[in-house]
Design an enzyme around this catalytic site. Structure first.
Site, short mmCIF file in Angstrom:
data_model
loop_
_atom_site.label_atom_id
_atom_site.label_comp_id
_atom_site.label_asym_id
_atom_site.label_seq_id
_atom_site.Cartn_x
_atom_site.Cartn_y
_atom_site.Cartn_z
N THR A 83 0.87 -1.16 -0.09
CA THR A 83 0.09 0.05 -0.08
C THR A 83 0.75 1.13 0.05
O THR A 83 1.97 1.33 0.56
CB THR A 83 -0.99 0.01 1.31
OG1 THR A 83 -1.50 1.35 1.09
CG2 THR A 83 -0.05 -0.21 2.51
N CYS A 196 -2.38 5.07 -5.21
CA CYS A 196 -3.21 4.13 -4.13
C CYS A 196 -3.36 2.85 -5.01
O CYS A 196 -3.70 2.63 -6.00
CB CYS A 196 -4.51 4.73 -3.79
SG CYS A 196 -5.27 3.46 -2.75
#
Length: 237
Positions: A83, A196
């Protein structure tokens, strides 16, 4: 082949993509039935999000660092935080794990610079867009990152957590992202960072008029290069 360690579950939708990209790239590079040597620690995302919302980044760092240490104990020779946002605590995770941490910001910056990009638009969570860790690290690579206007940052963030992290893909939200990108063109951006790991579930380079950099794919393929101990595996790079 060096063993890859993945800190996943943030969210698990994008962790699936990491697993797929890594194994496809390994198979393409090596052929036959070869697949990746990897271990994964998948965290409870709700626990991570609670720490983010409470601004308890030190506690989050220990949580992820402990996961990295367990991966190293399981034989991982590198660690990936699957992430972008949690790279805010990357230094602690690398220290606690005791092995190489492949940093998604550095790898994305390298891909941008290799193509001569200098002014990318960053689409990501509010934490990534507004905390200095991402833009400052990009600046150290000579890149001037642009973020959307405040209202647009809110929309990008809310779509990530309210929809993409829950497996919801909506046409309206896709168009909202595309409109934000089009608006940013007036600021002279030369590329777009999908910053993201869930965003590629919604938009991809085929939908954009500007060059697009999928941080998930870039990060995963960097792990493949590390695992295969080569820098010239064109098919896997």
């Amino acid at each position: 082949m060096k063993r890859i360690g993945l800190i996943g579950g943030m969210s698990w939708e994008s962790t699936v993509t990491y697993y797929q990209i890594i194994n496809e790239a390994i198979r393409e590079a090596c052929g036959g039935l070869v697949s990746a040597d990897l271990v994964m620690h998948s965290l409870d995302f709700s626990e991570v999000v609670a720490l983010q919302k409470a601004d308890r980044w030190k506690d989050a760092a220990v949580l992820l660092g402990s996961a990295g240490a367990r991966l190293a104990h399981a034989g991982a020779e590198c660690v990936l935080i699957c992430t972008n946002t949690m790279h805010l605590v990357a230094d602690t995770v690398e220290k606690m794990s005791g092995v190489t941490l492949i940093n998604i910001v550095d790898e994305t910056a390298a891909a941008l610079k290799a193509d001569g990009r200098r002014r990318p638009l960053l689409l990501a969570t509010r934490y990534t867009m507004e905390h200095g860790f991402y833009t400052d690290r990009m600046r150290s690579h000579g890149l001037n990152v642009v973020v959307p206007e405040e209202d647009d940052r809110g929309a990008v963030h809310d779509i990530i957590f309210g929809e993409l992290c829950q497996g919801e893909i909506k046409d309206f939200s896709r168009q909202r992202y595309l409109d934000i990108i089009e608006k940013a063109r007036s600021k002279g951006i030369d590329s777009v960072i999908l910053g993201c790991t869930e965003i590629p579930l919604l938009i991809n380079e085929r939908m954009l008029a500007l060059p697009c950099y999928d941080s998930t794919e870039i990060h995963a393929k960097a792990a493949v290069r590390f695992s295969l101990k080569k820098n010239d595996i064109n098919k896997a790079a």
